[in-house]
Design a protein around this motif. Structure first.
Motif, PDB file in Angstrom:
ATOM      1  N   ASP A 155      -9.870 -14.202  11.754  1.00 14.76           N
ATOM      2  CA  ASP A 155      -9.991 -15.632  12.010  1.00 14.76           C
ATOM      3  C   ASP A 155     -11.293 -16.184  11.434  1.00 14.76           C
ATOM      4  O   ASP A 155     -12.338 -15.534  11.500  1.00 14.76           O
ATOM      5  N   ARG A 156     -11.206 -17.375  10.859  1.00 15.15           N
ATOM      6  CA  ARG A 156     -12.384 -18.095  10.361  1.00 15.15           C
ATOM      7  C   ARG A 156     -12.291 -19.561  10.770  1.00 15.15           C
ATOM      8  O   ARG A 156     -11.213 -20.054  11.109  1.00 15.15           O
ATOM      9  N   GLU A 157     -13.416 -20.239  10.681  1.00 19.90           N
ATOM     10  CA  GLU A 157     -13.441 -21.660  11.027  1.00 19.90           C
ATOM     11  C   GLU A 157     -12.496 -22.476  10.157  1.00 19.90           C
ATOM     12  O   GLU A 157     -12.264 -22.136   8.994  1.00 19.90           O
ATOM     13  N   PHE A 158     -11.984 -23.540  10.744  1.00 20.92           N
ATOM     14  CA  PHE A 158     -11.138 -24.514  10.046  1.00 20.92           C
ATOM     15  C   PHE A 158      -9.872 -23.876   9.480  1.00 20.92           C
ATOM     16  O   PHE A 158      -9.322 -24.359   8.495  1.00 20.92           O
ATOM     17  N   ARG A 159      -9.447 -22.772  10.092  1.00 21.92           N
ATOM     18  CA  ARG A 159      -8.239 -22.052   9.669  1.00 21.92           C
ATOM     19  C   ARG A 159      -8.330 -21.516   8.242  1.00 21.92           C
ATOM     20  O   ARG A 159      -7.324 -21.255   7.593  1.00 21.92           O
ATOM     21  N   LEU A 160      -9.550 -21.309   7.781  1.00 19.39           N
ATOM     22  CA  LEU A 160      -9.777 -20.709   6.463  1.00 19.39           C
ATOM     23  C   LEU A 160      -9.970 -19.200   6.648  1.00 19.39           C
ATOM     24  O   LEU A 160     -11.030 -18.637   6.380  1.00 19.39           O
ATOM     25  N   HIS A 161      -8.914 -18.566   7.125  1.00 18.11           N
ATOM     26  CA  HIS A 161      -8.983 -17.168   7.529  1.00 18.11           C
ATOM     27  C   HIS A 161      -9.102 -16.233   6.330  1.00 18.11           C
ATOM     28  O   HIS A 161      -8.737 -16.582   5.211  1.00 18.11           O
ATOM     29  N   ASP A 162      -9.618 -15.030   6.609  1.00 10.42           N
ATOM     30  CA  ASP A 162      -9.618 -13.955   5.610  1.00 10.42           C
ATOM     31  C   ASP A 162      -8.320 -13.166   5.756  1.00 10.42           C
ATOM     32  O   ASP A 162      -7.932 -12.786   6.871  1.00 10.42           O
ATOM     33  N   ARG A 163      -7.673 -12.897   4.631  1.00 11.93           N
ATOM     34  CA  ARG A 163      -6.462 -12.064   4.613  1.00 11.93           C
ATOM     35  C   ARG A 163      -6.586 -11.069   3.472  1.00 11.93           C
ATOM     36  O   ARG A 163      -6.773 -11.460   2.319  1.00 11.93           O
ATOM     37  N   LEU A 164      -6.480  -9.798   3.795  1.00 14.03           N
ATOM     38  CA  LEU A 164      -6.565  -8.731   2.808  1.00 14.03           C
ATOM     39  C   LEU A 164      -5.334  -7.850   2.941  1.00 14.03           C
ATOM     40  O   LEU A 164      -5.010  -7.391   4.043  1.00 14.03           O
ATOM     41  N   VAL A 165      -4.636  -7.600   1.838  1.00 19.20           N
ATOM     42  CA  VAL A 165      -3.411  -6.819   1.851  1.00 19.20           C
ATOM     43  C   VAL A 165      -3.592  -5.544   1.031  1.00 19.20           C
ATOM     44  O   VAL A 165      -4.104  -5.586  -0.099  1.00 19.20           O
ATOM     45  N   TYR A 166      -3.177  -4.420   1.610  1.00 19.99           N
ATOM     46  CA  TYR A 166      -3.098  -3.133   0.919  1.00 19.99           C
ATOM     47  C   TYR A 166      -1.612  -2.834   0.697  1.00 19.99           C
ATOM     48  O   TYR A 166      -0.811  -2.946   1.635  1.00 19.99           O
ATOM     49  N   THR A 167      -1.230  -2.422  -0.502  1.00 20.78           N
ATOM     50  CA  THR A 167       0.155  -2.050  -0.770  1.00 20.78           C
ATOM     51  C   THR A 167       0.199  -0.771  -1.592  1.00 20.78           C
ATOM     52  O   THR A 167      -0.748  -0.435  -2.308  1.00 20.78           O
ATOM     53  N   ARG A 168       1.326  -0.071  -1.469  1.00 24.49           N
ATOM     54  CA  ARG A 168       1.582   1.095  -2.318  1.00 24.49           C
ATOM     55  C   ARG A 168       3.088   1.282  -2.430  1.00 24.49           C
ATOM     56  O   ARG A 168       3.854   0.895  -1.538  1.00 24.49           O
ATOM     57  N   ASP A 169       3.516   1.891  -3.527  1.00 23.77           N
ATOM     58  CA  ASP A 169       4.940   2.089  -3.762  1.00 23.77           C
ATOM     59  C   ASP A 169       5.475   3.350  -3.109  1.00 23.77           C
ATOM     60  O   ASP A 169       6.637   3.428  -2.739  1.00 23.77           O
ATOM     61  N   ALA A 170       4.635   4.361  -2.984  1.00 26.60           N
ATOM     62  CA  ALA A 170       5.066   5.637  -2.419  1.00 26.60           C
ATOM     63  C   ALA A 170       3.874   6.296  -1.742  1.00 26.60           C
ATOM     64  O   ALA A 170       2.720   5.951  -2.006  1.00 26.60           O
ATOM     65  N   GLU A 171       4.175   7.285  -0.848  1.00 25.34           N
ATOM     66  CA  GLU A 171       3.116   7.947  -0.087  1.00 25.34           C
ATOM     67  C   GLU A 171       2.080   8.621  -0.974  1.00 25.34           C
ATOM     68  O   GLU A 171       0.913   8.695  -0.620  1.00 25.34           O
ATOM     69  N   ASP A 172       2.506   9.141  -2.114  1.00 28.27           N
ATOM     70  CA  ASP A 172       1.575   9.884  -2.960  1.00 28.27           C
ATOM     71  C   ASP A 172       0.840   8.986  -3.949  1.00 28.27           C
ATOM     72  O   ASP A 172       0.077   9.464  -4.778  1.00 28.27           O
ATOM     73  N   LYS A 173       1.063   7.692  -3.874  1.00 30.59           N
ATOM     74  CA  LYS A 173       0.385   6.749  -4.761  1.00 30.59           C
ATOM     75  C   LYS A 173      -0.803   6.128  -4.038  1.00 30.59           C
ATOM     76  O   LYS A 173      -0.830   6.027  -2.813  1.00 30.59           O
ATOM     77  N   GLY A 174      -1.773   5.694  -4.810  1.00 29.15           N
ATOM     78  CA  GLY A 174      -2.936   5.044  -4.228  1.00 29.15           C
ATOM     79  C   GLY A 174      -2.627   3.625  -3.770  1.00 29.15           C
ATOM     80  O   GLY A 174      -1.572   3.059  -4.077  1.00 29.15           O
ATOM     81  N   TRP A 175      -3.565   3.057  -3.053  1.00 30.54           N
ATOM     82  CA  TRP A 175      -3.419   1.709  -2.523  1.00 30.54           C
ATOM     83  C   TRP A 175      -3.971   0.683  -3.510  1.00 30.54           C
ATOM     84  O   TRP A 175      -4.969   0.926  -4.164  1.00 30.54           O
ATOM     85  N   THR A 176      -3.320  -0.449  -3.595  1.00 30.92           N
ATOM     86  CA  THR A 176      -3.872  -1.598  -4.311  1.00 30.92           C
ATOM     87  C   THR A 176      -4.183  -2.675  -3.274  1.00 30.92           C
ATOM     88  O   THR A 176      -3.545  -2.734  -2.208  1.00 30.92           O
ATOM     89  N   THR A 177      -5.170  -3.490  -3.559  1.00 30.88           N
ATOM     90  CA  THR A 177      -5.559  -4.535  -2.608  1.00 30.88           C
ATOM     91  C   THR A 177      -5.554  -5.890  -3.287  1.00 30.88           C
ATOM     92  O   THR A 177      -5.759  -6.008  -4.502  1.00 30.88           O
ATOM     93  N   GLU A 178      -5.305  -6.899  -2.494  1.00 35.80           N
ATOM     94  CA  GLU A 178      -5.443  -8.274  -2.954  1.00 35.80           C
ATOM     95  C   GLU A 178      -5.713  -9.165  -1.754  1.00 35.80           C
ATOM     96  O   GLU A 178      -5.305  -8.861  -0.635  1.00 35.80           O
ATOM     97  N   ARG A 179      -6.420 -10.238  -2.018  1.00 37.55           N
ATOM     98  CA  ARG A 179      -6.657 -11.233  -0.987  1.00 37.55           C
ATOM     99  C   ARG A 179      -5.582 -12.311  -1.096  1.00 37.55           C
ATOM    100  O   ARG A 179      -5.073 -12.589  -2.162  1.00 37.55           O
ATOM    101  N   LEU A 180      -5.260 -12.910   0.080  1.00 35.28           N
ATOM    102  CA  LEU A 180      -4.303 -13.991   0.120  1.00 35.28           C
ATOM    103  C   LEU A 180      -4.971 -15.268   0.620  1.00 35.28           C
ATOM    104  O   LEU A 180      -5.909 -15.211   1.414  1.00 35.28           O
ATOM    105  N   TYR A 181      -4.449 -16.389   0.166  1.00 35.58           N
ATOM    106  CA  TYR A 181      -4.900 -17.649   0.742  1.00 35.58           C
ATOM    107  C   TYR A 181      -4.541 -17.667   2.236  1.00 35.58           C
ATOM    108  O   TYR A 181      -3.524 -17.089   2.639  1.00 35.58           O
ATOM    109  N   PRO A 182      -5.354 -18.332   3.056  1.00 36.10           N
ATOM    110  CA  PRO A 182      -5.043 -18.383   4.486  1.00 36.10           C
ATOM    111  C   PRO A 182      -3.795 -19.259   4.753  1.00 36.10           C
ATOM    112  O   PRO A 182      -3.383 -20.018   3.912  1.00 36.10           O
TER     113      PRO A 182
END
Length: 198
Positions: free
Chosen positions: A171-198
């Motif tokens: 949560d951040r002021e004025f609903r300008l929240h932080d959002r960070l997403v980790y994704t991967r295609d398979a268990e043996d693959k590494g994670w990629t990250t990206e930020r999303l708009y609130p």
């Protein structure tokens, strides 16, 4: 509160869970569990996280319950942790697999005796005509096992949700929240990250 990006989501999640364990008044390990119903409509309920390892998030239940039947038909799930005092949330989407019999046995042994009895007495998610019927079943199971060890019922075990996506929300002021997403295609693959708009 600074939002620190960790190299993998488990590290970040564990740090948030540790902090929640110090600040949340009740059940910091509570999580919403969403499954897919027989009619294709999602269903959700609160369960407790009972284990976390490199394989994922572990919880235990009656495998003949509604969620158990839904997971047997559609072995995918969504989890959501919300820590109100910290103004944080974590969402987890992943594939579901049963824990090993040894894992289930080990956890069952450390449950309170009353919960062990309850696992035998409750036909979870089935119609119940009265509270008195449940109390009678508890009394019957208590008498059956006496003072001895109570074995794990064959219909009671655990599930592991192995994430393919994890989103951290702060949560951040004025609903300008932080959002960070980790994704991967398979268990043996590494994670990629990206930020999303609130």
């Amino acid at each position: 509160m600074d939002f620190v990006v960790a190299p993998d989501p488990y590290t970040l999640f564990q740090s948030w869970l540790d902090e929640a364990s110090r600040t949340e008044p009740n059940d910091p390990n509570a999580m919403s569990l969403a499954t897919i119903g027989a009619d294709g409509i999602p269903t959700v309920r609160i369960v407790l996280l009972k284990g976390l390892d490199d394989g994922g998030f572990v919880f235990y239940t009656n495998t003949l319950s509604r969620k158990g039947r839904e997971l047997a038909a559609h072995p995918v799930a969504g989890l959501c942790f919300h820590w109100k005092s910290l103004r944080r949330q974590v969402r987890v989407d992943g594939r579901v697999s049963p824990v090993t019999a040894q894992e289930a046995d080990d956890y069952y042994r450390v449950r309170p005796r009353g919960s062990q009895i309850g696992a035998w007495a409750s036909a979870q998610s089935q119609p119940l005509d009265s509270r008195a019927t449940l109390e009678r079943r508890v009394a019957e199971e208590t008498a059956r096992f006496g003072e001895g060890d109570i074995p794990r019922p064959p219909h009671w075990s655990g599930y592991r949700v192995t994430p393919v996506r994890m989103e951290f929300w702060q949560d951040r002021e004025f609903r300008l929240h932080d959002r960070l997403v980790y994704t991967r295609d398979a268990e043996d693959k590494g994670w990629t990250t990206e930020r999303l708009y609130p």
